[in-house]
Design an enzyme around this catalytic site. Structure first.
Site, short mmCIF file in Angstrom:
data_model
loop_
_atom_site.label_atom_id
_atom_site.label_comp_id
_atom_site.label_asym_id
_atom_site.label_seq_id
_atom_site.Cartn_x
_atom_site.Cartn_y
_atom_site.Cartn_z
N GLU A 86 -35.78 -19.41 19.51
CA GLU A 86 -34.77 -19.00 20.48
C GLU A 86 -34.63 -20.06 21.56
OE1 GLU A 86 -37.45 -15.55 22.15
OE2 GLU A 86 -36.00 -16.15 23.65
N CYS A 118 -37.66 -13.18 20.12
CA CYS A 118 -39.00 -13.36 19.54
C CYS A 118 -39.11 -12.83 18.12
CB CYS A 118 -40.04 -12.66 20.42
SG CYS A 118 -40.08 -13.29 22.08
N HIS A 243 -46.66 -8.27 19.15
CA HIS A 243 -46.02 -9.40 19.84
C HIS A 243 -46.53 -9.41 21.29
CE1 HIS A 243 -43.37 -12.13 21.75
NE2 HIS A 243 -42.76 -11.19 22.45
#
Ligand code: HMG
Length: 436
Positions: A86, A118, A243
């Protein structure tokens, strides 16, 4: 064997990190904040700070170089290169094309970037795995790279959650590192404005507390889908990888899943369960900071490189969240020779090589990074041992081939992974360690 019966996943993995880091205590003091907030409130200790010549292309190329050259993987065996990112450097030209050229990959190799905050790294991995599974690649493998530079404005709430890393993965049907288990998909998409970076900005914006709520909502939704489709509970997993924009987020995520489980499936209480099943996956994230699409794979490398954990055969639950948003819960199994990956992913070596920055040097490094990306500057000469990313000229970014070459080292065999030289102390985030 039926195509659908093939075992698919990650065959080899390599990590590349920026060469410098900033201690969060140093940042806190410069920002007039209590260091305890960053160390314990967010669970961060240090964050990787890319130098002016370490953009997401260079990080990706170096991780891929370590993977392909380091393990003697033939370029002709790669039929697809996917980059999850990203923090791409161009709105049209993908990072995958730079990697394709530097790696000398064949022209009949599909190359593209995958973007969804992400989630981009997991999206790329899933796409590559499906391609291998389909048989369309005629036995060839995919090169998947998650690469990102996480940047927020100086003084913003997001500043202590920056970082950077690239993780390169070889995806094929001999998943020595990680087999993706063939359970039904458990995904969740919802258009939300929790975190974003307009194309005219180099730093991200976030509605921080709302983004945490979006993350937890997505987790809950994915988990319900996974649990109802599989009849598996949280106790089916030896480790859970969430994450990690900052480690406290993973803590909140695990607590939420434990709360959801009927009767609670935390083994020996939620805190003990967190220490056993989540913390061993986070020690490297605590050192690296948020690496956006690469964060989840830094956790995976951290688990493989953990000095006191042998994850061989362990069942993993991986939760990927990308703001915006898309999320997925994936079940996977670590390969049988996990211990052999210790000291082999490049993660621990990269951490040991790093140098600490002062706060002034960190600010200078940020300015130099911005300056080099400005068109027309062309800051560095192409000859000699200059930087990998030289600057921009005529609206084009100029890279030296050293972006790739510097990563190549002695070739190692994929069939007989070297044994670890011995355990290295894992910097587990005990209060006492982080406080010094
Ligand atoms: P903030 O608002 O400044 O922090 O920034 P806070 O006031 O919420 O405090 C944070 C924690 O520190 C709290 O703990 C405080 O109690 C504690 P909690 O209550 O949550 O358990 N605290 C202290 N602890 C010890 N001693 C002290 C002290 N003071 C406070 N003295 C925020 C936090 C996360 C909002 C900010 O860092 C931010 O905006 N980050 C960026 C957005 C983000 O990371 N979101 C996470 C979910 S979205 C996601 O993961 C996707 C993402 O990776 C992007 C992508 O998908 O590409 C971001």
């Amino acid at each position: 064997m039926d195509l659908q019966d093939r075992r698919i996943g990650i065959e080899a993995l390599a990590v590349h990190l920026p060469r410098n880091y900033l201690d969060l205590g140093v940042l806190a003091r410069a920002n007039g904040t209590d260091p305890e907030k960053y160390y314990f409130g967010l669970g961060c200790r240090r964050m990787a700070i890319p130098s002016a010549d370490e953009d997401s292309v260079v990080l990706a190329a170096r991780a891929a170089g370590t993977l392909l050259a380091g393990y003697g993987i033939e370029a002709s065996s790669i039929g697809m290169v996917l980059v999850g990112t990203e923090s791409g450097v161009d709105a049209a030209k993908p990072i995958a094309t730079y990697v394709h050229r530097m790696a000398g990959l064949p022209s009949d190799c599909r190359a593209f970037d995958v973007q969804h905050a992400c989630y981009g790294g997991m999206a790329a991995l899933r796409t590559a795995a499906n391609w291998v599974q389909s048989g369309l690649g005629r036995g060839r493998k995919a090169l998947v790279i998650a690469t990102d530079v996480a940047r927020y404005d100086v003084g913003s709430p997001g500043e202590p959650t920056q970082g950077a890393a690239a993780v390169a993965m070889l995806v094929g049907d001999e998943p020595r590192v990680l087999e993706l288990l063939p359970y039904p998909e458990a995904v969740h998409t919802a258009e939300v404005m929790d975190f974003w970076r307009p194309t005219y900005r180099s730093t991200a914006l976030a509605d921080g507390h709302y983004s945490m709520q979006c993350y937890l909502d997505a987790l809950e939704s994915c988990w319900h889908r996974f649990a109802s489709a599989t009849d598996l509970g949280l106790e089916a997993f030896d480790f859970l990888l969430y994450h990690s924009p900052f480690p406290k987020m993973a803590f909140k995520a695990h607590r939420r899943l434990c709360e959801l489980a009927p009767g609670g499936t935390a083994r020996g209480g939620a805190d003990l369960d967190w220490e056993r099943r989540v913390l061993p996956t986070l020690w490297a994230n605590i050192e690296v900071g948020n690496a956006y699409s690469a964060s989840l794979f830094v956790s995976l490398a951290g688990l493989l490189e953990h000095a006191e954990v042998d994850a061989a055969g362990a069942r993993l639950g991986l939760f990927s969240y990308g703001s915006g948003s898309c999320a997925e819960f994936v079940a996977a199994r670590v390969g049988p020779d996990a211990a052999a990956w210790r000291d082999r992913t490049g993660l621990r070596a990269a951490l040991e090589r790093r140098r600490e920055l002062t706060h002034e040097a960190y600010l200078r490094s940020r300015r130099a990074y911005e300056e080099r990306a400005r068109d027309g500057s062309f800051r560095a000469a192409l000859g000699g041992d200059g930087p990998a990313f030289c600057g921009t000229w005529n609206h084009q970014r100029v890279y030296r081939d050293s972006a790739w070459r510097a990563a190549t080292g002695p070739s190692r065999s994929l069939d007989r992974p070297p044994r670890s030289a011995g355990p290295v102390a894992a910097p587990l985030p005990h209060r006492a360690q982080a406080a010094d």
